[in-house]
Design an enzyme around this catalytic site. Structure first.
Site: not given
Ligand code: G2I
Length: 355
Positions: A169, A276
Site C-alpha cells: 500500500e 485478500e
Molecule cells: O485493513 C484491511 C486489510 C488491508 N490490506 C492489508 C491487510 O493486512 C489488512 O488487514 C487487516 C486485518 O484483517 C485486521 O485484523 O488489517 C487490520 C489493521 O489495519 C487488522 O485489524 C487489526 C485491528 O485494527 C487491531 O485493533 C487488532 O489488534 O487487527 C489487530 C490484531 O487482531
C-alpha cells in the site's frame, strides 16, 4: 507436498533450459494436464486450483488454530495460508531489535505440516507499524530499521515462504506516493531498497508489491503500479509479483476489465496473485462476482494463486459484510460452489517461471 513442488519449481525455474521440463513436471506431480475437465473435477478448493498449478489460500489467524472446525476447514480446503496479522511489524518487532515470531511460527508450522504454501505478509507498511519506527527522524536511521527488519524476518523464515509482500500500500488512490515515514525520510527509492534487500535475504522467495484498488487498469493508482513494475523490470530491480488485494464491495465492485488488468500486469513480466479477496453477500450475486474473479485469474497463465481474506464470515475483519466462502457455521455458501466449479473448469497453466 504442493509447497515443496512449487518452491522447488521456482528455484529451478531460474535456470535456463529447465522450463519446458518443469512445465511437464509440475503438471505431472500435481496430477493433471493443462486443462482440467469435468471428468477430473476435484472436490476441494486447493485440489481444484492445483490442477492448473495454482494455489487457493486463506488468511489465517493464529488464535483460531485451537478451534477444531476452523482447522478442519482450513486443512481440507486450502493449500496456502497468509498470516492475517502475525507477521506485521507491530507483531514481530514491537521494540527495536527485539523480535517475536511465536504466533507467526505457529501458522507456518501448521501450514508446512499440511504441505501448504505460506505467503509472507508484510514487511514494509505504514499501518500496524510500531511508534518507534514512526518516530525515527533521519533517512539513515529509517533505512537501517527497514533493512534490518526485512533481513531479520526473511532470514528467520528463509526457504519457507513462497511469496513475500515486500511493500504494501505505498500509493494513494490518486497514484501519488503515500506519505509514510519511509517515503518522507528515505524518499522514492525506499521501495527499490526494500526489494533489493529482500532478494538478498531470501533469493528463493517471490517478491511482491501488494495493494488495494489496483484492480481496474484505468485507475490512476493502478497506472502508478504499472509504472513502478515497468521501471523495476527495465532497470533490473528485483520484483516477481503484484498482489491485487481485491477487497470488493458495493462502492468498489469487481471491475469489468479485471482480467485485462491482470493481463497487463502479467505482460510486464510479473506473476499476479489475488491476495485478500472478499466480496460481501450471501447468495447468487456474491457467487457470480466470485466466479468472475476466479475466471479472470484462470484465464491468465501468470495469475498463480488466489487467497480469500479469512475462512468463516464471522472471523472476517468486516464480519457484518459476510464477504467469505463459508458462513459462521462453516457451511459452504453458494459462492464456494461457484469458485470450486470455476477452478475445475481449468485454464492456462501451470505456473510459469519467474523471469
Ligand atoms: O485493513 C484491511 C486489510 C488491508 N490490506 C492489508 C491487510 O493486512 C489488512 O488487514 C487487516 C486485518 O484483517 C485486521 O485484523 O488489517 C487490520 C489493521 O489495519 C487488522 O485489524 C487489526 C485491528 O485494527 C487491531 O485493533 C487488532 O489488534 O487487527 C489487530 C490484531 O487482531
Amino acid at each position: 507436498m504442493i509447497g515443496n513442488v512449487v518452491t522447488d519449481t521456482a528455484r529451478q525455474a531460474r535456470r535456463p533450459g529447465l522450463r519446458t521440463a518443469l512445465v511437464v513436471g509440475i503438471a505431472g506431480v500435481l496430477g493433471a494436464g493443462l486443462m482440467a475437465g469435468p471428468a477430473d473435477a476435484a472436490s476441494t478448493l486447493g485440489a481444484s486450483a492445483a490442477q492448473t498449478g495454482r494455489y487457493f489460500g486463506a488468511a489465517v489467524a493464529a488464535h483460531h488454530l485451537d478451534e477444531p472446525a476452523y482447522v478442519a476447514t482450513l486443512d481440507r480446503e486450502f493449500n496456502s495460508v497468509t498470516p492475517e496479522n502475525e507477521m506485521k511489524w507491530d507483531a514481530t518487532e514491537p521494540v527495536r531489535g527485539s523480535f517475536r515470531y511465536a504466533a507467526a511460527d505457529q501458522i507456518v508450522a501448521h501450514a508446512r505440516g499440511q504441505g501448504m504454501l505460506v505467503r509472507g505478509h508484510t514487511l514494509v507498511w505504514h499501518s500496524q507499524l510500531p511508534s518507534w519506527v514512526r518516530g525515527l527522524s533521519t533517512a539513515a536511521d529509517v533505512r537501517t530499521a527497514m533493512t534490518g527488519h526485512i533481513n531479520a524476518l526473511m532470514s528467520h523464515w528463509r526457504g519457507q515462504i513462497h511469496s513475500w509482500n515486500v511493500v504494501n500500500e505505498a500509493f494513494q488512490d490518486t497514484g501519488a506516493r503515500r506519505n509514510t515515514v519511509f517515503q518522507s525520510r528515505i524518499g522514492d527509492d525506499y521501495i527499490e531498497l526494500a526489494f533489493r534487500t529482500a532478494r538478498a535475504a531470501d533469493p528463493d522467495a517471490r517478491l511482491c508489491y501488494n495493494d488495494y484498488y489496483i484492480d481496474d487498469a484505468n485507475h490512476a493508482k493502478t497506472r502508478a503500479v504499472f509504472d513502478l513494475v515497468r521501471d523495476f523490470k527495465t532497470r533490473g530491480v528485483p520484483i516477481d509479483c503484484v498482489g491485487l488485494q481485491s477487497h470488493f464491495n458495493a462502492t468498489s465492485p469487481v471491475p469489468d476489465n479485471y482480467r485485462q488488468t491482470i493481463e497487463r500486469f502479467a505482460a510486464l513480466g510479473v506473476d499476479v496473485q489475488i491476495t485478500e479477496l472478499e466480496i460481501p453477500g450471501s447468495g447468487a450475486a456474491q457467487a457470480d462476482d466470485y466466479r468472475k474473479v476466479v475466471n479472470a485469474c484462470m484465464a491468465v497463465a501468470r495469475c498463480t494463486g488466489i487467497t480469500v481474506f479469512g475462512i468463516p464470515d464471522h472471523y472476517s475483519w468486516r464480519p457484518y459484510a459476510t464477504p467469505l466462502l463459508f458462513d459462521s457455521e462453516y457451511n459452504k455458501k453458494p459462492a464456494y460452489e461457484a469458485v470450486l466449479s470455476a477452478l475445475n473448469a481449468g485454464g492456462p497453466g501451470p505456473v510459469p517461471a519467474r523471469s
